[in-house]
Structures are given as C-alpha cells and as structure tokens.
Enzyme design. Sequence first.
Site, PDB file in Angstrom:
ATOM      1  N   PRO A   1       0.752  -1.142  -0.205  1.00 48.80           N
ATOM      2  CA  PRO A   1       0.068   0.129   0.004  1.00 48.80           C
ATOM      3  C   PRO A   1       0.690   1.114  -0.166  1.00 48.80           C
ATOM      4  O   PRO A   1       1.755   1.533   0.998  1.00 48.80           O
ATOM      5  CB  PRO A   1      -0.937  -0.083   1.396  1.00 48.80           C
TER       6      PRO A   1
ATOM      7  N   CYS B   1       0.769   5.579  -0.328  1.00 48.32           N
ATOM      8  CA  CYS B   1      -0.161   6.409  -0.305  1.00 48.32           C
ATOM      9  C   CYS B   1       0.092   7.556  -1.561  1.00 48.32           C
ATOM     10  O   CYS B   1       1.282   7.622  -1.853  1.00 48.32           O
ATOM     11  CB  CYS B   1       0.176   7.671   0.890  1.00 48.32           C
TER      12      CYS B   1
ATOM     13  N   ALA C   1      -3.170   3.017   1.925  1.00 46.97           N
ATOM     14  CA  ALA C   1      -3.926   3.496   3.586  1.00 46.97           C
ATOM     15  C   ALA C   1      -5.166   4.223   3.269  1.00 46.97           C
ATOM     16  O   ALA C   1      -4.945   5.455   2.604  1.00 46.97           O
ATOM     17  CB  ALA C   1      -2.915   4.484   4.474  1.00 46.97           C
TER      18      ALA C   1
ATOM     19  N   GLN D   1      -6.077  -1.476   2.301  1.00 48.98           N
ATOM     20  CA  GLN D   1      -5.183  -1.298   3.680  1.00 48.98           C
ATOM     21  C   GLN D   1      -6.381  -0.060   4.285  1.00 48.98           C
ATOM     22  O   GLN D   1      -6.483   0.975   3.673  1.00 48.98           O
ATOM     23  CB  GLN D   1      -3.978  -0.848   3.856  1.00 48.98           C
TER      24      GLN D   1
ATOM     25  N   TYR E   1       0.706   5.153  13.437  1.00 54.00           N
ATOM     26  CA  TYR E   1      -0.595   5.724  13.206  1.00 54.00           C
ATOM     27  C   TYR E   1      -1.455   5.178  14.344  1.00 54.00           C
ATOM     28  O   TYR E   1      -0.946   4.618  15.429  1.00 54.00           O
ATOM     29  CB  TYR E   1      -1.347   5.332  11.991  1.00 54.00           C
TER      30      TYR E   1
ATOM     31  N   ARG F   1      -0.858  -4.943   9.079  1.00 57.55           N
ATOM     32  CA  ARG F   1       0.500  -4.431   9.044  1.00 57.55           C
ATOM     33  C   ARG F   1       0.870  -4.152  10.659  1.00 57.55           C
ATOM     34  O   ARG F   1      -0.149  -3.235  11.001  1.00 57.55           O
ATOM     35  CB  ARG F   1       0.643  -3.450   7.880  1.00 57.55           C
TER      36      ARG F   1
ATOM     37  N   ARG G   1       8.661   1.120  -3.581  1.00 60.12           N
ATOM     38  CA  ARG G   1       9.526   2.052  -4.521  1.00 60.12           C
ATOM     39  C   ARG G   1      10.140   1.079  -5.596  1.00 60.12           C
ATOM     40  O   ARG G   1       9.968   1.908  -6.667  1.00 60.12           O
ATOM     41  CB  ARG G   1      10.720   2.429  -3.721  1.00 60.12           C
TER      42      ARG G   1
HETATM   43  C1  531 Z   1       6.592   5.478   6.291  1.00 59.78           C
HETATM   44  C2  531 Z   1       8.046   5.970   5.675  1.00 59.78           C
HETATM   45  C3  531 Z   1       8.838   6.550   6.351  1.00 59.78           C
HETATM   46  C4  531 Z   1       9.767   6.883   5.832  1.00 59.78           C
HETATM   47  C5  531 Z   1      10.272   6.847   4.553  1.00 59.78           C
HETATM   48  C6  531 Z   1       9.488   6.070   3.648  1.00 59.78           C
HETATM   49  C7  531 Z   1       8.475   5.837   4.386  1.00 59.78           C
HETATM   50  N1  531 Z   1       5.548   5.827   5.352  1.00 59.78           N
HETATM   51  C8  531 Z   1       4.372   5.169   6.294  1.00 59.78           C
HETATM   52  C9  531 Z   1       3.178   5.530   5.315  1.00 59.78           C
HETATM   53  C10 531 Z   1       2.917   7.200   5.101  1.00 59.78           C
HETATM   54  C11 531 Z   1       4.243   7.707   4.195  1.00 59.78           C
HETATM   55  C12 531 Z   1       5.446   6.919   5.153  1.00 59.78           C
HETATM   56  C13 531 Z   1       2.120   4.953   5.797  1.00 59.78           C
HETATM   57  O1  531 Z   1       1.927   4.010   6.458  1.00 59.78           O
HETATM   58  C14 531 Z   1       0.468   5.397   5.511  1.00 59.78           C
END
Ligand code: 531
Length: 361
Positions: free
Chosen positions: A23, A25, A57, A99, A182, A230, A325
Amino acid sequence: MAALFSEFRLKDVVLRNRVAVAPMCQYSSTDGVADDWHLVHLGSRAVGGAGLVVVEATAVSPEGRISPADAGLWNDAQIEPLRRINRFVEAHGAVPGIQLAHAGRKASAARPWEGDHHLYEARGGWATIAPSAEAFGGNLPKVPRAMTLDDIARVRNDFVAAARRSLDAGFRWLELHFAHGYLAHEFLSPLVNRRTDAYGGSLENRSRFLIETFDAVRAVWPEHLPLTARLSVTDWVDGGLTVDESIEVIRKLAGRGLDLIDVSHGFAIPDISMIPWAPGFLAPIAERIRRETRVPTAVGWMISEPQQAERIVADGQADLVMLARELLRDPYWPYHAARALGAPGADTMLPDQYARAVKAR
Ligand code: 531
C-alpha cells in the site's frame, strides 16, 4: 522453479505469485474519492504482473486521513471508483486488496511534496485524536485530544463500516493498518500510549484497541477471504515495542482469525536514526515471527533485486514480498524478475496487447 513465482493460496484467494504491491499513499484523492490516477497507478502494476495489488492507506473517517488528499471509505460515494479499479486489476490477473487506516496524531498533515507538516484548521487541517494528548513532535507538533471510550467505540465502528464498503467495492484481501505510528500503533507502543485505563499500561491493555477492532472487522469480513494486518513489530528503541511483544500480539490475533501478518517497523516517534537500514533488513525478523507464530507472513522494505526476493520466499523468511518503491521505478518488475529468475511462464505474464511485441527481442 522460482519460489517467487509459485502460487500462494490464502483462504479462497489464490495469488499468481508472491509479489505484492505494498500500500502506497498517492495523496491524489478529492474528498477521499479515488481518481483516474489510482486506476492507472494500480492498474499498471496489475498489468506488470504483481500477484496482489493493495490500495494505499484508506481512511475510515475524515479525521483519520494523513492529509486532505488521502483515499477514504467513510461514505458510499467512495465505493464505485474503487469498484472500477478492482474490475480492471482482476481482469489482469491480480487480486485487489485494500489497507484500512486511521492516522491518529499523525493526521491533518500536508502532502509530502507540500511539506509533510501538520496543517492547522485555518489551512485545511482538522482536530486530531490519539490514545493520549501528546504530540508526535518534529514536523507534526499538533497535540491530539485523548480519546474517550466513546471515541474508541466510534473508530472501531468506522473500521467495520469501511470493511463492509471494501467488500462491496470488490476487494478480496483486507489489511488493517496497525503500523507506522498511526492510531493502532499509538495504542500499542509504550512510547506513545500514556493511558491509565483498560487501554493503556500492560501489553494486554495496549493491544486491546487492536484486538477489539480486529474482532469487530472479522465479524463482518467473510470467513473465506484473507484478513491481514500490518504491524510495526519493533520501535527500535529501549522502552519501545519489541519483537517479543509483537509476537504475543500476533499469536493473539491469529487465535481470532488473522490470516497473515505484514511485517513492518518503526515510525512511532520522529527519530529514525536508530533504524538499521540495509537491504532486506526486516526479512530475518519476519522469519522469526513466521517460525514462532506459524502465521503466514509478508515483508517489505529495501527489497529490490529478483534474487533477493527469491531467497526471502525460498528460504521461508516470508510468504510474500511487499514491494513499494521498486514497483514505482518499474511497474514491470514482476515480469522482469520472472525473466531474470528463469521462471517458467514469464512470457505469458504480459497482456496480449504487449506480449508479441515485447518478446520479439
Ligand atoms: C513510512 C515511511 C517513512 C519514511 C520513509 C518512507 C516511508 N511511510 C508510511 C506511510 C506514509 C508515508 C510514510 C503509511 O504507512 C501510511
């Protein structure tokens, strides 16, 4: 035979391979409604060959959004655009998952590319809630209101209503977001939860919100479809949540019908300097959880090479790899990985529209 490209069955769902779109965002919704962006983003990754495509999310209530542009499932108008996306994802052989989330004290923030900082009411933000009235800190300084027992019941019901809508929208895989600092993780982490009632203190109390929310969702989510969560399984700091504690929570959830645990980590507090970043660094932790709980496991973070993903699955560290990524860099990662690993059937992974042209090289 590449383990990464073997089928994975969970309840009545069969994934064509072990590559899942984590998932992610997109901050591209208006009033929580999915956009054509989501159709293309998620659809491309289904066409690229992933077995499971999990929608970002998705907030169970407006106050639970990270940003004003988050996806949501708090009203019925949000269902149809997701249904359209799911039809496309399924038509291309992937299983559509979602999610569900509530951002707690991290809610009401600007999109990352607009600063990632808390938004105050006058700038499109809103009042936040959390287990305790303490801010996250850093660029998220807003102090949340400590949740009452009524708030806890309402959020639980919001998760249930959103789970019902998820089913209605055609999702066949549900993940509860209990990670990344969260709301649920805020209850679970002793670094965040300062409550002195039945929802704070002991591990049993800190996990109560998760267990009750899980139970309430399990009651409406069909038995034959996977219900997963998760979890940030460690806070990485002394005095924070530990893998040992997480294993206890996962065992409890498993006894109540958890079908798979998606192993993640951290982000309860702003300092991330103690995270031991390295390729595949969560895989050994996932392996321990899988071995000690016997719960099927997914793992993500810094997985980028086909051989690396293959080893994680082949060695039994996890049942699924959650790629993020790497799938942004290359939506065709599954196809390219199948070719690299010599997986039989790699050339049948592309859609008819592309297959002949691409193979002719
Ligand atoms: C975590 C994240 C932190 C640092 C670098 C990359 C990713 N994500 C979690 C995400 C939101 C954005 C950051 C969620 O779980 C919704």
